[in-house]
Motif scaffolding. Structure first.
Motif, PDB file in Angstrom:
ATOM      1  N   PHE A 118     -11.600  39.646  17.954  1.00 48.04           N
ATOM      2  CA  PHE A 118     -12.597  39.433  16.910  1.00 48.04           C
ATOM      3  C   PHE A 118     -12.517  38.020  16.339  1.00 48.04           C
ATOM      4  CE2 PHE A 118     -12.124  44.201  15.978  1.00 48.04           C
ATOM      5  CZ  PHE A 118     -13.199  44.525  16.780  1.00 48.04           C
ATOM      6  N   TRP A 119     -11.379  37.388  16.458  1.00 46.83           N
ATOM      7  CA  TRP A 119     -11.131  36.068  15.890  1.00 46.83           C
ATOM      8  C   TRP A 119     -11.492  36.067  14.411  1.00 46.83           C
ATOM      9  CZ3 TRP A 119      -7.909  34.741  19.229  1.00 46.83           C
ATOM     10  CH2 TRP A 119      -8.143  34.808  20.598  1.00 46.83           C
ATOM     11  N   ASP A 120     -12.298  35.107  13.949  1.00 45.93           N
ATOM     12  CA  ASP A 120     -12.673  35.062  12.528  1.00 45.93           C
ATOM     13  C   ASP A 120     -14.057  35.671  12.276  1.00 45.93           C
ATOM     14  OD1 ASP A 120     -14.141  33.060  13.755  1.00 45.93           O
ATOM     15  OD2 ASP A 120     -13.541  31.469  12.378  1.00 45.93           O
ATOM     16  N   PHE A 121     -14.639  36.287  13.296  1.00 44.41           N
ATOM     17  CA  PHE A 121     -16.011  36.801  13.226  1.00 44.41           C
ATOM     18  C   PHE A 121     -16.233  37.756  12.051  1.00 44.41           C
ATOM     19  CE2 PHE A 121     -19.196  40.014  14.685  1.00 44.41           C
ATOM     20  CZ  PHE A 121     -20.313  39.187  14.622  1.00 44.41           C
ATOM     21  N   LEU A 122     -15.285  38.608  11.747  1.00 43.64           N
ATOM     22  CA  LEU A 122     -15.461  39.611  10.707  1.00 43.64           C
ATOM     23  C   LEU A 122     -15.680  38.975   9.327  1.00 43.64           C
ATOM     24  CD1 LEU A 122     -12.645  42.094  11.814  1.00 43.64           C
ATOM     25  CD2 LEU A 122     -15.043  42.036  12.545  1.00 43.64           C
ATOM     26  N   ASN A 123     -15.200  37.745   9.136  1.00 39.64           N
ATOM     27  CA  ASN A 123     -15.341  37.042   7.865  1.00 39.64           C
ATOM     28  C   ASN A 123     -16.714  36.412   7.669  1.00 39.64           C
ATOM     29  OD1 ASN A 123     -12.514  37.207   6.801  1.00 39.64           O
ATOM     30  ND2 ASN A 123     -12.147  36.280   8.803  1.00 39.64           N
ATOM     31  N   PHE A 124     -17.575  36.559   8.649  1.00 39.94           N
ATOM     32  CA  PHE A 124     -18.909  35.986   8.557  1.00 39.94           C
ATOM     33  C   PHE A 124     -19.976  37.074   8.619  1.00 39.94           C
ATOM     34  CE2 PHE A 124     -16.043  32.666   9.764  1.00 39.94           C
ATOM     35  CZ  PHE A 124     -16.394  31.656   8.878  1.00 39.94           C
ATOM     36  N   LEU A 125     -19.552  38.317   8.349  1.00 40.44           N
ATOM     37  CA  LEU A 125     -20.477  39.445   8.275  1.00 40.44           C
ATOM     38  C   LEU A 125     -20.439  40.027   6.869  1.00 40.44           C
ATOM     39  CD1 LEU A 125     -19.622  41.369  11.589  1.00 40.44           C
ATOM     40  CD2 LEU A 125     -21.583  39.869  11.153  1.00 40.44           C
ATOM     41  N   SER A 126     -21.610  40.192   6.264  1.00 38.05           N
ATOM     42  CA  SER A 126     -21.666  40.867   4.974  1.00 38.05           C
ATOM     43  C   SER A 126     -21.235  42.315   5.178  1.00 38.05           C
ATOM     44  CB  SER A 126     -23.084  40.793   4.403  1.00 38.05           C
ATOM     45  OG  SER A 126     -23.975  41.519   5.232  1.00 38.05           O
ATOM     46  N   THR A 127     -20.979  43.020   4.098  1.00 43.04           N
ATOM     47  CA  THR A 127     -20.493  44.400   4.203  1.00 43.04           C
ATOM     48  C   THR A 127     -21.393  45.282   5.060  1.00 43.04           C
ATOM     49  OG1 THR A 127     -19.209  44.248   2.175  1.00 43.04           O
ATOM     50  CG2 THR A 127     -19.859  46.459   2.873  1.00 43.04           C
ATOM     51  N   PRO A 128     -22.723  45.329   4.829  1.00 40.73           N
ATOM     52  CA  PRO A 128     -23.532  46.192   5.699  1.00 40.73           C
ATOM     53  C   PRO A 128     -23.537  45.754   7.157  1.00 40.73           C
ATOM     54  CG  PRO A 128     -24.920  45.132   4.023  1.00 40.73           C
ATOM     55  CD  PRO A 128     -23.509  44.750   3.755  1.00 40.73           C
ATOM     56  N   TYR A 129     -23.416  44.458   7.408  1.00 44.77           N
ATOM     57  CA  TYR A 129     -23.393  43.970   8.795  1.00 44.77           C
ATOM     58  C   TYR A 129     -22.057  44.311   9.463  1.00 44.77           C
ATOM     59  CZ  TYR A 129     -27.945  41.904   8.897  1.00 44.77           C
ATOM     60  OH  TYR A 129     -29.305  41.749   8.914  1.00 44.77           O
ATOM     61  N   LEU A 130     -20.980  44.269   8.715  1.00 44.87           N
ATOM     62  CA  LEU A 130     -19.699  44.680   9.269  1.00 44.87           C
ATOM     63  C   LEU A 130     -19.705  46.178   9.566  1.00 44.87           C
ATOM     64  CD1 LEU A 130     -16.901  43.971  10.194  1.00 44.87           C
ATOM     65  CD2 LEU A 130     -16.135  43.973   7.820  1.00 44.87           C
ATOM     66  N   GLN A 131     -20.319  46.969   8.691  1.00 43.85           N
ATOM     67  CA  GLN A 131     -20.439  48.403   8.939  1.00 43.85           C
ATOM     68  C   GLN A 131     -21.298  48.677  10.181  1.00 43.85           C
ATOM     69  OE1 GLN A 131     -21.925  49.205   4.963  1.00 43.85           O
ATOM     70  NE2 GLN A 131     -20.115  50.467   4.521  1.00 43.85           N
ATOM     71  N   GLY A 132     -22.389  47.944  10.321  1.00 46.59           N
ATOM     72  CA  GLY A 132     -23.251  48.097  11.494  1.00 46.59           C
ATOM     73  C   GLY A 132     -22.546  47.682  12.774  1.00 46.59           C
ATOM     74  N   PHE A 133     -21.779  46.598  12.709  1.00 48.61           N
ATOM     75  CA  PHE A 133     -21.002  46.145  13.859  1.00 48.61           C
ATOM     76  C   PHE A 133     -19.984  47.213  14.250  1.00 48.61           C
ATOM     77  CE2 PHE A 133     -17.199  43.780  15.420  1.00 48.61           C
ATOM     78  CZ  PHE A 133     -17.721  43.361  16.627  1.00 48.61           C
ATOM     79  N   ALA A 134     -19.301  47.774  13.263  1.00 49.91           N
ATOM     80  CA  ALA A 134     -18.310  48.831  13.520  1.00 49.91           C
ATOM     81  C   ALA A 134     -18.961  50.045  14.167  1.00 49.91           C
ATOM     82  CB  ALA A 134     -17.618  49.224  12.221  1.00 49.91           C
ATOM     83  N   GLN A 135     -20.138  50.404  13.691  1.00 50.45           N
ATOM     84  CA  GLN A 135     -20.864  51.549  14.246  1.00 50.45           C
ATOM     85  C   GLN A 135     -21.252  51.285  15.703  1.00 50.45           C
ATOM     86  OE1 GLN A 135     -23.836  53.118  11.520  1.00 50.45           O
ATOM     87  NE2 GLN A 135     -25.110  53.753  13.229  1.00 50.45           N
ATOM     88  N   ALA A 136     -21.679  50.063  15.993  1.00 50.17           N
ATOM     89  CA  ALA A 136     -22.064  49.711  17.367  1.00 50.17           C
ATOM     90  C   ALA A 136     -20.854  49.684  18.295  1.00 50.17           C
ATOM     91  CB  ALA A 136     -22.770  48.352  17.379  1.00 50.17           C
ATOM     92  N   MET A 137     -19.693  49.278  17.786  1.00 47.08           N
ATOM     93  CA  MET A 137     -18.478  49.201  18.592  1.00 47.08           C
ATOM     94  C   MET A 137     -17.838  50.572  18.821  1.00 47.08           C
ATOM     95  SD  MET A 137     -17.627  46.084  19.595  1.00 47.08           S
ATOM     96  CE  MET A 137     -15.915  46.382  20.002  1.00 47.08           C
ATOM     97  N   SER A 138     -18.059  51.499  17.924  1.00 49.28           N
ATOM     98  CA  SER A 138     -17.353  52.783  17.916  1.00 49.28           C
ATOM     99  C   SER A 138     -17.332  53.531  19.254  1.00 49.28           C
ATOM    100  CB  SER A 138     -17.914  53.682  16.812  1.00 49.28           C
ATOM    101  OG  SER A 138     -17.146  54.847  16.706  1.00 49.28           O
ATOM    102  N   PRO A 139     -18.471  53.639  19.980  1.00 49.41           N
ATOM    103  CA  PRO A 139     -18.427  54.394  21.238  1.00 49.41           C
ATOM    104  C   PRO A 139     -17.532  53.776  22.312  1.00 49.41           C
ATOM    105  CG  PRO A 139     -20.699  54.015  20.543  1.00 49.41           C
ATOM    106  CD  PRO A 139     -19.822  53.189  19.654  1.00 49.41           C
ATOM    107  N   PHE A 140     -17.139  52.522  22.127  1.00 49.58           N
ATOM    108  CA  PHE A 140     -16.393  51.802  23.151  1.00 49.58           C
ATOM    109  C   PHE A 140     -14.898  51.678  22.838  1.00 49.58           C
ATOM    110  CE2 PHE A 140     -20.780  50.365  22.836  1.00 49.58           C
ATOM    111  CZ  PHE A 140     -21.242  50.807  24.061  1.00 49.58           C
ATOM    112  N   VAL A 141     -14.504  52.221  21.689  1.00 49.89           N
ATOM    113  CA  VAL A 141     -13.107  52.193  21.267  1.00 49.89           C
ATOM    114  C   VAL A 141     -12.444  53.488  21.724  1.00 49.89           C
ATOM    115  CG1 VAL A 141     -11.575  52.155  19.249  1.00 49.89           C
ATOM    116  CG2 VAL A 141     -13.637  50.720  19.285  1.00 49.89           C
TER     117      VAL A 141
END
Length: 193
Positions: free
Chosen positions: A91-114
């Motif tokens: 993830f590097w520093d990417f998570l620090n450049f996402l607002s809370t809803p965007y981080l939640q959306g990113f997490a939701q999109a990643m979930s099926p692949f974890v």
């Protein structure tokens, strides 16, 4: 573009968890860095580079979008094959450049692949007053990062302390952190089981 190398005590832990008898799948949220490609060429693996920093969805971060709409946007950008399971997330520093809803959306999109053995690496902050700048990262060696100054990404900064990251990335828990100075943390995350 200035290039520095920085030792890492946490990245070797990623490689300790890999089963070298099986192919691995690596996701890098940044752009393809030659050092990372070269390092993983020593493994049987698939590399997925998705320079999310340059995508309009991330650069704009439209407030009116719902978390589900954001997740759908990330799913489209990631474009992972159905059934893919990722072993290593950079993830590097990417998570620090996402607002809370965007981080939640990113997490939701990643979930099926974890899956239960997924491990992730990233940078966070000790508290929200810590300021870090976007940089381009790669792995020069199992225990060494390569860092290039990044003048092309002009994203809004959204710092998330590691306790918040655990809440916003429900598939991961922050296993180890290392204070790097000036309030920046290097983090190793593991899939929640």
């Amino acid at each position: 573009m200035s290039v520095t190398r920085q030792p890492s005590k946490l990245t070797p832990l990623i490689f300790e968890r890999l089963d070298e008898t099986k192919p691995i799948t690596v996701f890098d949220a940044g752009s393809a860095v030659s050092e990372t490609v070269e390092l993983f060429s020593n493994y049987r693996c698939k590399l997925f580079f998705t320079d999310l920093f340059t995508e309009e969805l991330v650069q704009q971060q439209v407030v009116e979008l719902s978390v589900n709409d954001i997740a759908a946007g990330f799913t489209k950008l990631l474009n992972f094959p159905a059934g893919l399971k990722i072993d290593v997330c950079l993830f590097w520093d990417f998570l620090n450049f996402l607002s809370t809803p965007y981080l939640q959306g990113f997490a939701q999109a990643m979930s099926p692949f974890v899956h239960e053995r997924t491990v992730a690496h990233g940078f966070g902050v000790l508290n929200t007053s810590t300021r870090i700048k976007s940089q381009q990262y790669g792995l020069a060696a199992i225990n060494e990062l390569v860092i290039r100054s990044n003048t092309t990404h002009k994203l809004r900064y959204h710092p998330h302390p590691h306790a918040d990251i655990e809440k916003l990335l429900p598939d991961f828990s922050v296993g180890r952190t290392l204070l790097l100075g000036e309030g920046q943390l290097e983090m190793l995350l593991s899939a929640r089981t």
